[in-house]
Motif scaffolding. Structure first.
Motif, PDB file in Angstrom:
ATOM      1  N   CYS A  21       0.811  -1.227   0.000  1.00  0.00           N
ATOM      2  CA  CYS A  21       0.000   0.000   0.000  1.00  0.00           C
ATOM      3  C   CYS A  21       0.841   1.274   0.000  1.00  0.00           C
ATOM      4  CB  CYS A  21      -0.956   0.027   1.197  1.00  0.00           C
ATOM      5  SG  CYS A  21      -2.219  -1.245   1.142  1.00  0.00           S
ATOM      6  N   CYS A  22       2.071   1.188  -0.454  1.00  0.00           N
ATOM      7  CA  CYS A  22       2.952   2.355  -0.480  1.00  0.00           C
ATOM      8  C   CYS A  22       3.086   2.904  -1.899  1.00  0.00           C
ATOM      9  CB  CYS A  22       4.333   1.999   0.059  1.00  0.00           C
ATOM     10  SG  CYS A  22       4.336   1.611   1.823  1.00  0.00           S
ATOM     11  N   LEU A  23       3.295   4.214  -1.992  1.00  0.00           N
ATOM     12  CA  LEU A  23       3.443   4.883  -3.271  1.00  0.00           C
ATOM     13  C   LEU A  23       4.914   4.964  -3.663  1.00  0.00           C
ATOM     14  CD1 LEU A  23       0.999   7.896  -2.784  1.00  0.00           C
ATOM     15  CD2 LEU A  23       0.485   5.524  -3.397  1.00  0.00           C
ATOM     16  N   TYR A  24       5.150   5.303  -4.918  1.00  0.00           N
ATOM     17  CA  TYR A  24       6.531   5.476  -5.386  1.00  0.00           C
ATOM     18  C   TYR A  24       7.234   6.577  -4.613  1.00  0.00           C
ATOM     19  CZ  TYR A  24       5.151   9.685  -7.999  1.00  0.00           C
ATOM     20  OH  TYR A  24       4.709  10.940  -8.344  1.00  0.00           O
ATOM     21  N   PRO A  50      -0.955   7.788  -8.447  1.00  0.00           N
ATOM     22  CA  PRO A  50      -1.900   8.906  -8.521  1.00  0.00           C
ATOM     23  C   PRO A  50      -2.131   9.435  -9.926  1.00  0.00           C
ATOM     24  CG  PRO A  50       0.225   9.669  -7.732  1.00  0.00           C
ATOM     25  CD  PRO A  50       0.314   8.171  -7.791  1.00  0.00           C
ATOM     26  N   ASN A  51      -1.295   9.014 -10.873  1.00  0.00           N
ATOM     27  CA  ASN A  51      -1.365   9.567 -12.226  1.00  0.00           C
ATOM     28  C   ASN A  51      -2.030   8.645 -13.244  1.00  0.00           C
ATOM     29  OD1 ASN A  51       0.107  11.968 -11.443  1.00  0.00           O
ATOM     30  ND2 ASN A  51       1.927  10.673 -11.357  1.00  0.00           N
ATOM     31  N   GLU A  52      -2.685   7.588 -12.765  1.00  0.00           N
ATOM     32  CA  GLU A  52      -3.396   6.711 -13.682  1.00  0.00           C
ATOM     33  C   GLU A  52      -4.545   6.019 -12.950  1.00  0.00           C
ATOM     34  OE1 GLU A  52      -0.707   3.736 -15.139  1.00  0.00           O
ATOM     35  OE2 GLU A  52      -0.461   2.785 -13.194  1.00  0.00           O
ATOM     36  N   LYS A  53      -5.524   5.570 -13.696  1.00  0.00           N
ATOM     37  CA  LYS A  53      -6.679   4.901 -13.106  1.00  0.00           C
ATOM     38  C   LYS A  53      -6.565   3.406 -13.405  1.00  0.00           C
ATOM     39  CE  LYS A  53     -11.751   5.157 -12.908  1.00  0.00           C
ATOM     40  NZ  LYS A  53     -11.788   5.431 -11.467  1.00  0.00           N
ATOM     41  N   THR A  54      -5.989   2.667 -12.489  1.00  0.00           N
ATOM     42  CA  THR A  54      -5.781   1.230 -12.661  1.00  0.00           C
ATOM     43  C   THR A  54      -6.125   0.522 -11.358  1.00  0.00           C
ATOM     44  OG1 THR A  54      -3.453   1.498 -12.045  1.00  0.00           O
ATOM     45  CG2 THR A  54      -3.965   1.469 -14.410  1.00  0.00           C
ATOM     46  N   GLU A  55      -6.058  -0.792 -11.389  1.00  0.00           N
ATOM     47  CA  GLU A  55      -6.300  -1.583 -10.190  1.00  0.00           C
ATOM     48  C   GLU A  55      -5.272  -2.706 -10.116  1.00  0.00           C
ATOM     49  OE1 GLU A  55     -10.372  -1.745  -8.155  1.00  0.00           O
ATOM     50  OE2 GLU A  55     -10.320  -3.502  -9.480  1.00  0.00           O
ATOM     51  N   TYR A 132      -7.555   0.514   4.218  1.00  0.00           N
ATOM     52  CA  TYR A 132      -8.272   1.365   3.264  1.00  0.00           C
ATOM     53  C   TYR A 132      -8.561   2.737   3.874  1.00  0.00           C
ATOM     54  CZ  TYR A 132     -11.962   3.229   0.305  1.00  0.00           C
ATOM     55  OH  TYR A 132     -12.718   4.040  -0.503  1.00  0.00           O
ATOM     56  N   LYS A 133      -9.098   2.745   5.078  1.00  0.00           N
ATOM     57  CA  LYS A 133      -9.414   4.017   5.717  1.00  0.00           C
ATOM     58  C   LYS A 133      -8.163   4.847   5.959  1.00  0.00           C
ATOM     59  CE  LYS A 133     -12.024   6.084   9.511  1.00  0.00           C
ATOM     60  NZ  LYS A 133     -12.868   5.823  10.708  1.00  0.00           N
ATOM     61  N   TRP A 175      -7.714   7.653  -4.660  1.00  0.00           N
ATOM     62  CA  TRP A 175      -7.795   6.831  -5.872  1.00  0.00           C
ATOM     63  C   TRP A 175      -7.554   5.336  -5.607  1.00  0.00           C
ATOM     64  CZ3 TRP A 175      -3.777  10.068  -4.653  1.00  0.00           C
ATOM     65  CH2 TRP A 175      -2.535   9.454  -4.444  1.00  0.00           C
ATOM     66  N   ILE A 176      -7.012   5.005  -4.436  1.00  0.00           N
ATOM     67  CA  ILE A 176      -6.733   3.595  -4.117  1.00  0.00           C
ATOM     68  C   ILE A 176      -8.026   2.915  -3.668  1.00  0.00           C
ATOM     69  CG2 ILE A 176      -5.430   2.025  -2.640  1.00  0.00           C
ATOM     70  CD1 ILE A 176      -3.258   4.131  -2.426  1.00  0.00           C
ATOM     71  N   THR A 177      -8.363   1.816  -4.326  1.00  0.00           N
ATOM     72  CA  THR A 177      -9.608   1.111  -4.028  1.00  0.00           C
ATOM     73  C   THR A 177      -9.403  -0.005  -3.013  1.00  0.00           C
ATOM     74  OG1 THR A 177      -9.325  -0.553  -5.777  1.00  0.00           O
ATOM     75  CG2 THR A 177     -10.375   1.548  -6.402  1.00  0.00           C
ATOM     76  N   LYS A 178     -10.499  -0.408  -2.392  1.00  0.00           N
ATOM     77  CA  LYS A 178     -10.442  -1.548  -1.475  1.00  0.00           C
ATOM     78  C   LYS A 178      -9.997  -2.813  -2.215  1.00  0.00           C
ATOM     79  CE  LYS A 178     -13.909  -0.139   1.941  1.00  0.00           C
ATOM     80  NZ  LYS A 178     -15.214  -0.483   2.564  1.00  0.00           N
TER      81      LYS A 178
END
Length: 260
Positions: A21-24, A50-55, A132-133, A175-178
């Motif tokens: 759950c960590c970002l670049y 944060p720069n794309e909509k993916t899962e 998630y929260k 933007w991060i989904t469950k």
């Protein structure tokens, strides 16, 4: 998935893999130090950029995309790869799959936990609501914040360094989904790392945080045939989170072949 490159491209290439759950951006505090020795490429996983909509779908799916990038940009071979926590599983998988070559794989005090499908589903279902929260809002749950406020300054520095990897206090990641969190956590547990990994031309280094316990060192000797165990009297990823200059030196020494 995105790849964030920086530094002098004439220098050896090191890939950097974030934790669960960590970002670049969790590598920002070490980039200046690394650039003295390496050209850095930070992997930004599907579902967490944060720069794309993916899962995020699975560890295997991510490995395939990483392998394609290394083949396309670096002729299938890189000098080094550092895996922070979950990232250590990625480094291990990429080495064992043998579709690209990594001269030096560095495992960052990863726990290397595994579970069967049933237990993995239970564990993931328990963790997801909390994670998630936390990542969505960028804030700790109240009970965790109260506990943090009561700790001494030394422990607070460690905890804050660890929380910084998750972007806590930086506005959150809506933007991060469950589903991405569940898939990442679950897939890491059920994707098996081989025992006795041994690839010619590859050295595996482990930054072993001894305060995690001896069972983890036993795991490293199980998964890797002849690992270069580098012991630090610290907690999980404390070296990376709180001692960036020392961490950079340790990465440099590992790649240059200075075995302890």
């Amino acid at each position: 998935m995105k790849f964030y490159e920086s530094g002098d491209s004439s220098k050896p290439v090191i890939f950097l893999f974030p934790g669960t759950c960590c970002l670049y951006s969790s590598f920002e505090h070490v980039l200046d130090g690394l650039h003295s020795y390496f050209y850095t490429v930070i992997v930004s996983y599907d579902g967490f950029d944060p720069n794309e909509k993916t899962e995020f779908y699975s560890m295997e799916d991510e490995c395939e995309k990483i392998e394609l990038e290394i083949k396309k940009k670096y002729d299938g071979r890189i000098k080094a790869a550092y895996g922070c926590s979950l990232g250590g599983s990625f480094v291990s998988l990429l080495i064992q799959r043998k579709r690209i070559h990594i001269d030096h794989g560095i495992i960052g005090s990863s726990d290397m936990d595994e579970a069967g499908q049933f237990m993995a589903k239970i564990q993931s279902s328990v963790v997801v609501p909390i994670m998630y929260k936390m990542v969505h809002t960028g804030a700790l749950p109240k009970f965790m914040q109260k506990k943090l406020n009561k700790t001494d300054e030394v422990k607070k520095e460690l905890y804050n360094g660890f929380l910084n990897m998750f972007g806590i206090g930086k506005g959150g990641c809506p933007w991060i989904t469950k589903q991405s969190i569940y898939n990442q956590f679950y897939s890491d547990l059920v994707t098996k790392v081989q025992h006795g990994i041994d690839v010619p031309g590859t050295t595996i280094h482990v930054f072993y945080a001894t305060k995690m316990g001896k069972k983890y060192e036993k795991r490293y000797w199980t998964y890797f045939k002849n690992p270069d165990i580098r012991r630090h009297n610290m907690q999980h990823e404390e070296l990376f989170c709180c001692h960036s200059a020392e961490w950079v030196k340790e990465v440099k020494k590992s790649v240059e072949g200075d075995r302890q």
